[in-house]
Design a protein around this motif. Structure first.
Motif, PDB file in Angstrom:
ATOM      1  N   GLY A 120       2.506   6.460  -9.427  1.00 36.05           N
ATOM      2  CA  GLY A 120       3.244   5.561  -8.553  1.00 36.05           C
ATOM      3  C   GLY A 120       4.663   5.389  -9.059  1.00 36.05           C
ATOM      4  O   GLY A 120       4.986   5.712 -10.210  1.00 36.05           O
ATOM      5  N   VAL A 121       5.530   4.904  -8.195  1.00 35.02           N
ATOM      6  CA  VAL A 121       6.919   4.644  -8.579  1.00 35.02           C
ATOM      7  C   VAL A 121       7.186   3.150  -8.458  1.00 35.02           C
ATOM      8  O   VAL A 121       6.589   2.470  -7.615  1.00 35.02           O
ATOM      9  N   PRO A 122       8.060   2.613  -9.294  1.00 29.56           N
ATOM     10  CA  PRO A 122       8.334   1.170  -9.229  1.00 29.56           C
ATOM     11  C   PRO A 122       8.951   0.785  -7.886  1.00 29.56           C
ATOM     12  O   PRO A 122       9.759   1.521  -7.331  1.00 29.56           O
ATOM     13  N   LEU A 123       8.571  -0.372  -7.404  1.00 35.02           N
ATOM     14  CA  LEU A 123       9.186  -0.947  -6.213  1.00 35.02           C
ATOM     15  C   LEU A 123      10.015  -2.134  -6.675  1.00 35.02           C
ATOM     16  O   LEU A 123       9.469  -3.071  -7.272  1.00 35.02           O
TER      17      LEU A 123
ATOM     18  N   CYS B 119       0.868  -1.187   0.000  1.00 40.97           N
ATOM     19  CA  CYS B 119       0.000   0.000   0.000  1.00 40.97           C
ATOM     20  C   CYS B 119       0.903   1.234   0.000  1.00 40.97           C
ATOM     21  O   CYS B 119       0.895   2.032   0.948  1.00 40.97           O
ATOM     22  N   VAL B 120       1.692   1.373  -1.045  1.00 42.51           N
ATOM     23  CA  VAL B 120       2.784   2.347  -1.037  1.00 42.51           C
ATOM     24  C   VAL B 120       2.452   3.650  -1.752  1.00 42.51           C
ATOM     25  O   VAL B 120       3.313   4.508  -1.902  1.00 42.51           O
ATOM     26  N   GLY B 121       1.213   3.843  -2.170  1.00 49.93           N
ATOM     27  CA  GLY B 121       0.788   5.134  -2.687  1.00 49.93           C
ATOM     28  C   GLY B 121       1.355   5.475  -4.047  1.00 49.93           C
ATOM     29  O   GLY B 121       1.792   4.624  -4.819  1.00 49.93           O
ATOM     30  N   ALA B 122       1.344   6.790  -4.344  1.00 51.00           N
ATOM     31  CA  ALA B 122       1.834   7.319  -5.615  1.00 51.00           C
ATOM     32  C   ALA B 122       2.681   8.549  -5.301  1.00 51.00           C
ATOM     33  O   ALA B 122       2.162   9.638  -5.075  1.00 51.00           O
ATOM     34  N   ALA B 123       3.995   8.373  -5.278  1.00 53.01           N
ATOM     35  CA  ALA B 123       4.884   9.392  -4.718  1.00 53.01           C
ATOM     36  C   ALA B 123       5.458  10.355  -5.750  1.00 53.01           C
ATOM     37  O   ALA B 123       6.111  11.324  -5.386  1.00 53.01           O
ATOM     38  N   ARG B 124       5.222  10.093  -7.031  1.00 55.37           N
ATOM     39  CA  ARG B 124       5.856  10.932  -8.064  1.00 55.37           C
ATOM     40  C   ARG B 124       4.819  11.835  -8.705  1.00 55.37           C
ATOM     41  O   ARG B 124       3.687  11.411  -8.968  1.00 55.37           O
ATOM     42  N   ASP B 125       5.184  13.087  -8.960  1.00 55.77           N
ATOM     43  CA  ASP B 125       4.243  14.012  -9.597  1.00 55.77           C
ATOM     44  C   ASP B 125       4.441  14.011 -11.111  1.00 55.77           C
ATOM     45  O   ASP B 125       5.524  13.698 -11.615  1.00 55.77           O
ATOM     46  N   ARG B 126       3.386  14.363 -11.804  1.00 52.35           N
ATOM     47  CA  ARG B 126       3.471  14.476 -13.271  1.00 52.35           C
ATOM     48  C   ARG B 126       4.157  15.786 -13.650  1.00 52.35           C
ATOM     49  O   ARG B 126       4.025  16.797 -12.970  1.00 52.35           O
ATOM     50  N   MET B 127       4.854  15.748 -14.770  1.00 54.97           N
ATOM     51  CA  MET B 127       5.530  16.938 -15.275  1.00 54.97           C
ATOM     52  C   MET B 127       4.608  17.691 -16.237  1.00 54.97           C
ATOM     53  O   MET B 127       3.666  17.125 -16.801  1.00 54.97           O
ATOM     54  N   LEU B 128       4.903  18.956 -16.452  1.00 55.39           N
ATOM     55  CA  LEU B 128       4.149  19.743 -17.426  1.00 55.39           C
ATOM     56  C   LEU B 128       4.598  19.417 -18.847  1.00 55.39           C
ATOM     57  O   LEU B 128       3.814  19.516 -19.786  1.00 55.39           O
TER      58      LEU B 128
END
Length: 454
Positions: free
Chosen positions: A326-329, A99-108
């Motif tokens: 999300g980021v790869p684990l 349950c590690v969420g989505a830690a990365r934001d999208r770029m413009l």
């Protein structure tokens, strides 16, 4: 006994743990909730704005779950690194729920986005929320800020930039962040959306709050509202009630004139619509000086199209708030397009087949959608799949106690008493500053507060 590891102590992880120990189909389940941070609660602690105390009070509910004798909190445990691989974790538990969420934001994805002064809203939120990974923010010389996006996070960072220190001082905001915001010279914050007000993702409660900030005016251009086909007439009547309420708030501000929050406003929030970022403009010092937008127009299919007309907006600070991924684990399959782990009803899918023993819940399962409460049915679906597999899972032999194996690998988990020590240290810090509880925002401080046993 079925022993389960839940990786992540935010709402999705806590709800998964709660569902596991409260179900009746498989008695004797024990759950370890692992988190990379020494502190629990995930985005409730590090993502909910510090001035939103009602939402932050949800930690009381999460706390009651983590204090259950069948659940053990193990903080400062990073999964996926050399110390604890996903394969090793599965050797220590019958099942693992990520349950590690989505830690990365999208770029413009526009020129100039790498200029100094351009940041993600995620980084800004982490900074003022006291996340130990957050870098510093310097608002020196910033008089105008632009927030790109029209969701609740965009509203949050706009509000924090515009708020006075008197309203932030009673919160648990770290002292360094409070000091920077207190000294801030920001006078104008523009929150800009590429589409119209009827397609904005913010909630009415969050939006209205922008109009109640002491000493802050709100400005909405009536001409931009009028571009929305659903703004008036039959189109408005067909909109969901929540969207109609948003439009009513915006209409009221637009009719109030340039100083909707009061003629003597020291700061101003400008809500802009139908402007698509085209380029970040920089000065000779390599810092942002403004943002160039292309005017857009409704395309008749729910989207927008460029008009070829451009407008430059002055800004010494740009915060993008256009979504998360999300980021790869390491050790888990990953779909880069969606930022999620492939799954079937919560079971991790490897090479087209469900992997019994590995599961996902929350944003890493479904993407960054929904509100905090959405995590509860999401977790229940995943736990239901896990329980269906329980017969096969429980046949595997495990070490007597995974905690010993974690320590043997060089990890020093922060258990619940360590977290209580951190809480006590933050309360003491607040008292020393003449405030209420104040967050400790750095790794050494958190680990020291947790005590020598951690």
């Amino acid at each position: 006994m079925l022993r389960v590891a839940v990786v992540g102590s935010g709402p999705s992880g806590v709800y998964a743990a709660q569902t596991l120990v409260q179900q009746r189909e498989v008695p004797g389940v024990r759950v370890d909730v692992l988190d990379r941070l020494p502190a629990p609660y995930g985005l409730v602690r590090y993502g909910v704005a510090p001035d939103h105390e009602k939402i932050k009070s949800l930690t009381g509910n999460l706390r009651s779950v983590l204090e259950d004798e069948r659940i053990r909190f193990l903080g400062d445990v990073e999964v996926g690194g050399e110390g604890l691989t996903t394969a090793r974790l599965l050797e220590l538990y019958h099942a693992v729920v990520y349950c590690v969420g989505a830690a990365r934001d999208r770029m413009l994805g526009i020129p100039g986005e790498d200029l100094a002064g351009v940041h993600s809203a995620t980084a800004f939120v982490s900074w003022y929320s006291g996340h130990p990974d957050a870098g510093p923010f310097d608002l020196g010389g910033v008089r105008s800020a632009v927030v790109v996006g029209a969701g609740n996070v965009a509203v949050d960072v706009t509000r924090i930039l515009a708020r006075g220190v008197a309203e932030l001082e009673p919160t648990d905001m770290p002292q360094p962040a409070l000091g920077v915001l207190a000294a801030s010279g920001v006078r104008t914050v523009s929150m800009v959306a590429r589409r119209g007000p009827s397609q904005a993702k913010f909630t009415t409660k969050e939006l209205r709050e922008l109009g109640t900030l002491p000493g802050v005016g709100t400005r909405v251009d009536p001409a931009e509202l009028a571009l929305d086909p659903a703004y008036d007439g039959q189109g408005a009547a067909a909109l969901p009630a929540a969207v109609r309420r948003n439009l009513d708030v915006l209409r009221g501000w637009s009719e109030a004139g340039p100083a909707g929050g009061g003629a003597a406003a020291a700061r101003e929030i400008r809500l802009r619509f139908y402007l698509r970022p085209a380029e970040v403009l920089g000065g000779p010092d390599g810092r942002v000086r403004g943002l160039r937008f292309e005017r857009t127009a409704p395309d008749g299919r729910g989207g927008v199209t460029g008009t070829g007309a451009y407008e430059d907006v002055e800004a010494e600070l740009v915060l993008r708030s256009v979504g998360y991924l999300g980021v790869p684990l390491p050790g888990l399959p990953f779909d880069a397009a969606t930022g999620t782990v492939p799954h079937a009803a919560g079971r991790v899918v490897r090479d087209g087949r469900a992997s019994v023993g590995e599961y996902v819940a929350g944003w890493i399962k479904r993407g960054p959608t929904g509100v905090i409460g959405t995590n509860r049915p999401c977790a229940k679906e995943t736990v239901s799949s896990l329980l269906q597999d329980a017969g096969a899972l429980a046949r595997r032999d495990l070490p007597a106690d995974p905690l010993a194996a974690l320590r043997a690998a060089g990890l020093r988990p922060v258990e619940w008493p360590g977290w209580l020590s951190i809480e006590a240290a933050e309360e003491a810090l607040g008292r020393s500053l003449g405030r209420r509880s104040v967050k400790i925002p750095d790794w050494p401080g958190l680990r020291t507060a947790a005590g020598p046993g951690s």
